[in-house]
Write a protein that holds these residues in place. Structure first.
Motif, PDB file in Angstrom:
ATOM      1  N   HIS A 341       0.993  -1.002   0.019  1.00  0.00           N
ATOM      2  CA  HIS A 341       0.103   0.110  -0.015  1.00  0.00           C
ATOM      3  C   HIS A 341       0.683   1.115   0.099  1.00  0.00           C
ATOM      4  O   HIS A 341       0.732   2.233  -0.778  1.00  0.00           O
ATOM      5  CB  HIS A 341      -0.931   0.156   1.267  1.00  0.00           C
ATOM      6  N   ASP A 342       1.938   1.347   0.826  1.00  0.00           N
ATOM      7  CA  ASP A 342       2.642   2.349   1.072  1.00  0.00           C
ATOM      8  C   ASP A 342       3.575   2.706  -0.252  1.00  0.00           C
ATOM      9  O   ASP A 342       3.665   3.713  -0.493  1.00  0.00           O
ATOM     10  CB  ASP A 342       3.599   2.344   2.247  1.00  0.00           C
ATOM     11  N   MET A 343       3.926   1.502  -0.763  1.00  0.00           N
ATOM     12  CA  MET A 343       4.881   1.653  -2.177  1.00  0.00           C
ATOM     13  C   MET A 343       3.661   2.144  -3.117  1.00  0.00           C
ATOM     14  O   MET A 343       4.469   3.000  -4.055  1.00  0.00           O
ATOM     15  CB  MET A 343       5.277   0.202  -2.521  1.00  0.00           C
ATOM     16  N   TYR A 344       2.593   1.746  -3.397  1.00  0.00           N
ATOM     17  CA  TYR A 344       1.602   2.228  -4.164  1.00  0.00           C
ATOM     18  C   TYR A 344       1.568   3.746  -3.965  1.00  0.00           C
ATOM     19  O   TYR A 344       1.711   4.703  -4.934  1.00  0.00           O
ATOM     20  CB  TYR A 344       0.440   1.626  -4.311  1.00  0.00           C
ATOM     21  N   LEU A 345       1.146   4.228  -2.893  1.00  0.00           N
ATOM     22  CA  LEU A 345       1.027   5.731  -2.394  1.00  0.00           C
ATOM     23  C   LEU A 345       2.494   6.349  -2.702  1.00  0.00           C
ATOM     24  O   LEU A 345       2.134   7.434  -3.427  1.00  0.00           O
ATOM     25  CB  LEU A 345       0.701   5.723  -0.915  1.00  0.00           C
ATOM     26  N   GLN A 346       3.370   5.971  -2.341  1.00  0.00           N
ATOM     27  CA  GLN A 346       4.595   6.712  -3.053  1.00  0.00           C
ATOM     28  C   GLN A 346       4.755   7.018  -4.177  1.00  0.00           C
ATOM     29  O   GLN A 346       5.352   7.865  -4.718  1.00  0.00           O
ATOM     30  CB  GLN A 346       5.936   5.799  -2.179  1.00  0.00           C
ATOM     31  N   ALA A 347       4.392   5.863  -5.163  1.00  0.00           N
ATOM     32  CA  ALA A 347       4.577   6.055  -6.606  1.00  0.00           C
ATOM     33  C   ALA A 347       3.565   6.781  -7.176  1.00  0.00           C
ATOM     34  O   ALA A 347       3.520   7.195  -8.420  1.00  0.00           O
ATOM     35  CB  ALA A 347       4.691   4.488  -7.231  1.00  0.00           C
ATOM     36  N   MET A 348       2.235   6.928  -6.321  1.00  0.00           N
ATOM     37  CA  MET A 348       1.121   7.694  -6.963  1.00  0.00           C
ATOM     38  C   MET A 348       0.963   9.086  -6.388  1.00  0.00           C
ATOM     39  O   MET A 348       0.588   9.939  -7.180  1.00  0.00           O
ATOM     40  CB  MET A 348      -0.085   6.880  -6.565  1.00  0.00           C
ATOM     41  N   ILE A 349       1.049   9.369  -5.089  1.00  0.00           N
ATOM     42  CA  ILE A 349       0.478  10.780  -4.595  1.00  0.00           C
ATOM     43  C   ILE A 349       1.273  11.944  -5.113  1.00  0.00           C
ATOM     44  O   ILE A 349       0.427  13.022  -5.213  1.00  0.00           O
ATOM     45  CB  ILE A 349       0.585  10.730  -3.107  1.00  0.00           C
ATOM     46  N   TYR A 350       2.546  11.549  -5.217  1.00  0.00           N
ATOM     47  CA  TYR A 350       3.025  12.761  -5.758  1.00  0.00           C
ATOM     48  C   TYR A 350       3.016  13.286  -7.140  1.00  0.00           C
ATOM     49  O   TYR A 350       3.219  14.685  -7.519  1.00  0.00           O
ATOM     50  CB  TYR A 350       4.776  12.683  -5.644  1.00  0.00           C
ATOM     51  N   LYS A 351       2.307  12.393  -7.772  1.00  0.00           N
ATOM     52  CA  LYS A 351       2.112  12.843  -9.174  1.00  0.00           C
ATOM     53  C   LYS A 351       0.657  13.833  -9.064  1.00  0.00           C
ATOM     54  O   LYS A 351       0.778  14.600  -9.831  1.00  0.00           O
ATOM     55  CB  LYS A 351       1.539  11.438 -10.014  1.00  0.00           C
ATOM     56  N   GLY A 352      -0.125  13.577  -8.170  1.00  0.00           N
ATOM     57  CA  GLY A 352      -1.088  14.343  -8.026  1.00  0.00           C
ATOM     58  C   GLY A 352      -0.985  15.604  -7.264  1.00  0.00           C
ATOM     59  O   GLY A 352      -1.413  16.882  -7.678  1.00  0.00           O
ATOM     60  N   ALA A 353      -0.091  15.700  -6.153  1.00  0.00           N
ATOM     61  CA  ALA A 353       0.482  16.682  -5.484  1.00  0.00           C
ATOM     62  C   ALA A 353       1.244  17.688  -6.176  1.00  0.00           C
ATOM     63  O   ALA A 353       0.892  18.999  -5.698  1.00  0.00           O
ATOM     64  CB  ALA A 353       1.300  16.209  -4.306  1.00  0.00           C
ATOM     65  N   THR A 354       2.150  17.190  -7.037  1.00  0.00           N
ATOM     66  CA  THR A 354       3.062  18.094  -7.827  1.00  0.00           C
ATOM     67  C   THR A 354       2.480  18.461  -9.162  1.00  0.00           C
ATOM     68  O   THR A 354       3.179  19.169  -9.827  1.00  0.00           O
ATOM     69  CB  THR A 354       4.434  17.534  -7.861  1.00  0.00           C
ATOM     70  N   LEU A 355       1.779  17.860  -9.658  1.00  0.00           N
ATOM     71  CA  LEU A 355       0.884  18.050 -10.944  1.00  0.00           C
ATOM     72  C   LEU A 355       1.975  17.464 -11.890  1.00  0.00           C
ATOM     73  O   LEU A 355       1.843  17.941 -13.216  1.00  0.00           O
ATOM     74  CB  LEU A 355       0.533  19.495 -11.355  1.00  0.00           C
ATOM     75  N   ASP A 356       2.724  16.479 -11.437  1.00  0.00           N
ATOM     76  CA  ASP A 356       4.018  15.919 -12.513  1.00  0.00           C
ATOM     77  C   ASP A 356       3.814  14.414 -12.585  1.00  0.00           C
ATOM     78  O   ASP A 356       3.908  13.795 -11.778  1.00  0.00           O
ATOM     79  CB  ASP A 356       5.378  16.288 -12.113  1.00  0.00           C
ATOM     80  N   PRO A 357       3.182  13.880 -13.567  1.00  0.00           N
ATOM     81  CA  PRO A 357       2.887  12.571 -13.720  1.00  0.00           C
ATOM     82  C   PRO A 357       4.061  11.611 -13.832  1.00  0.00           C
ATOM     83  O   PRO A 357       4.281  10.310 -13.688  1.00  0.00           O
ATOM     84  CB  PRO A 357       2.229  12.602 -15.196  1.00  0.00           C
ATOM     85  N   THR A 358       5.286  12.270 -14.018  1.00  0.00           N
ATOM     86  CA  THR A 358       6.601  11.536 -13.868  1.00  0.00           C
ATOM     87  C   THR A 358       7.304  11.484 -12.573  1.00  0.00           C
ATOM     88  O   THR A 358       8.221  10.810 -12.279  1.00  0.00           O
ATOM     89  CB  THR A 358       7.760  12.198 -14.782  1.00  0.00           C
TER      90      THR A 358
END
Ligand SMILES: [Zn+2]
Length: 461
Positions: A341-358
């Protein structure tokens, strides 16, 4: 054990199909695209796995050294399976499983003062033992073999970890306020005893850490003393760091404008190996210090979101070359030890939080959950499926609908896979979870004990 024709997460954190992986004497003894049972392919391996396995007295001495099947016992068919390094949980409070589902929907300070602290004041050493044992079962079920723990009664946690066959880096995190030198405190003698009894136990499965709870529950003389103690004994340190905006503001007031990172840097703490949990509220200078000092940043994305603490600036830390690993934190703020779960969140949340899908690649998330986590615990020979490494492995069933098509299994692993796809977990080559069974832990007993102990404490509150 020989994993035959299996997909493997390699040392570049990419999934490679059709591999054979042999485990001997607790270590990965063979990785290759050829079946080592085919005459000649194992003995001819240029990395000399046969020679080293034979010299360690592994397998059947009388066997033909060219017959690899003599060295590897059970054959696990790899079709529809993915073998990867086990996961390393770099920030936990394992006995807190007893608080799962108890302290919910509260602001952090009320959560802590009105719920967690009164409950924890009622917890006994036996409660900590059973909580840790249940946490071990939960982690094993989700492919985690090792965790960095910070809690009271660490000697009882050590006992549970030892019995479970798993690994842990254990530190007691007492409140160390005032100016009394560390050497004159009861915690000093307790740490000495913990080191004497447990450091390196179980062929290195158990490590003793020096834990400093945080800037706000310690004082500068204590921080300097504990740092010197850790250096003298060759121990690693584990702290909470810049978890909330309030913590940073109050630290600046107490220490002439210094952030918690700048304050700890001024004490010399970061000259020793440190795992720092949370690191949510950092400025650029803080991040530069953490990267330069090689501090392991244990990101706890679920806990930080659940307690409304914020998002650690992981993409920026990675850009600066900081070492990033992952933690579950305690079960009152997550509420599970499923590190997938935490690994998924780490790979996912920053894309939303920083508006950067990379932001944060799947490979970076996988590296944090495995190899970097192992290194944060000083386990240099763990965290990769590679010859010579300790056999800390987990096997996933990837035949389910979420894994099809297998266009790129690395992306499937992070974005579509799940901890419940784990079908087997090995720690130093020993099976700690397999197909719903826990060979080293009486799960029903551990569940019953934890449920009854939580009921008892709730009745006392
Ligand atoms: Zn914590």
């Amino acid at each position: 054990m020989l994993f035959a024709d299996v997909s493997v997460l390699d040392e570049n954190f990419d999934v490679v199909p059709h591999q054979w992986v042999g485990v001997c004497d607790g270590r990965v003894a063979y990785v290759g695209a050829a079946d080592p049972r085919v005459s000649g392919s194992y003995a001819a391996d240029p990395r000399g796995a046969t020679a080293s396995a034979a010299s360690q007295g592994v397998g059947t001495q009388a066997a033909d050294p060219h017959d690899a099947s003599a060295y590897f016992g059970e054959v696990i068919e790899g079709a529809g399976r993915l073998l990867m390094p086990a996961l390393y949980n770099c920030h936990a409070h394992s006995p807190m499983v007893l608080l799962r589902g108890y302290a919910e929907n509260l602001p952090l300070q009320r959560w802590l003062n009105e719920k967690c602290f009164p409950f924890e004041a009622k917890m006994t050493a036996d409660d900590c033992y059973w909580g840790t044992l249940l946490a071990c079962a939960e982690m094993a079920r989700f492919g985690v073999v090792s965790f960095s723990d910070m809690y009271y009664n660490a000697e009882r946690s050590a006992q549970a970890v030892m019995e479970s066959g798993m690994k842990a880096s254990l530190g007691s995190a007492p409140v160390l306020l005032g100016d009394t030198p560390f050497a004159e405190r009861v915690e000093y003698a307790q740490t000495e005893e913990m080191i004497r009894q447990w450091h390196g136990a179980g062929d290195g499965r158990i490590h003793v850490d020096c834990a400093l709870h945080s800037e706000y529950l310690t004082t500068e003389p204590v921080v300097r003393d504990v740092t010197a103690f850790a250096k003298e004994r060759g121990l690693r340190l584990h702290i909470h760091l810049s978890e909330t905006a309030k913590e940073v503001a109050e630290c600046r007031e107490r220490h002439g404008g210094l952030s918690p990172v700048a304050y700890f840097e001024s004490t010399g703490l970061f000259e020793e190996p440190v795992t720092a949990a949370h690191c949510v509220w950092l400025d650029e200078a803080d991040m530069d210090i953490l990267a330069y000092r090689g501090v392991f940043v244990a990101n706890n994305p679920a806990s930080n979101m659940k307690l409304g603490s914020g998002f650690a600036p992981i993409p920026r830390l990675l850009e600066k070359g900081a070492k990033v690993c992952l933690g579950s934190d305690g079960m009152a703020s997550n509420n599970n030890h499923n590190l997938f779960h935490d690994m998924y969140l780490q790979a996912m949340i920053y894309k939303g939080a920083t508006l950067d899908p990379t932001a944060v690649t799947p490979q970076q998330a996988l590296q944090a959950a495995t190899r970097t986590g192992a290194l944060s615990q000083g386990r240099e020979d763990c965290g990769l499926v590679k010859e010579g490494m300790r056999a800390d492995l987990c096997l996933l069933d990837v035949a389910g609908p979420s894994w099809c098509p297998a266009t790129d299994m690395t992306y499937n692993l992070v974005y579509a896979g799940s901890g419940s796809d784990v079908v087997m977990t090995l720690c130093d080559g020993q099976v700690v979870y397999r197909d719903g069974a826990f060979p080293t832990i009486d799960l029903e007993r551990a569940k019953a004990e934890c449920a009854a102990r939580t009921q008892r404490i709730l009745g006392e509150l």
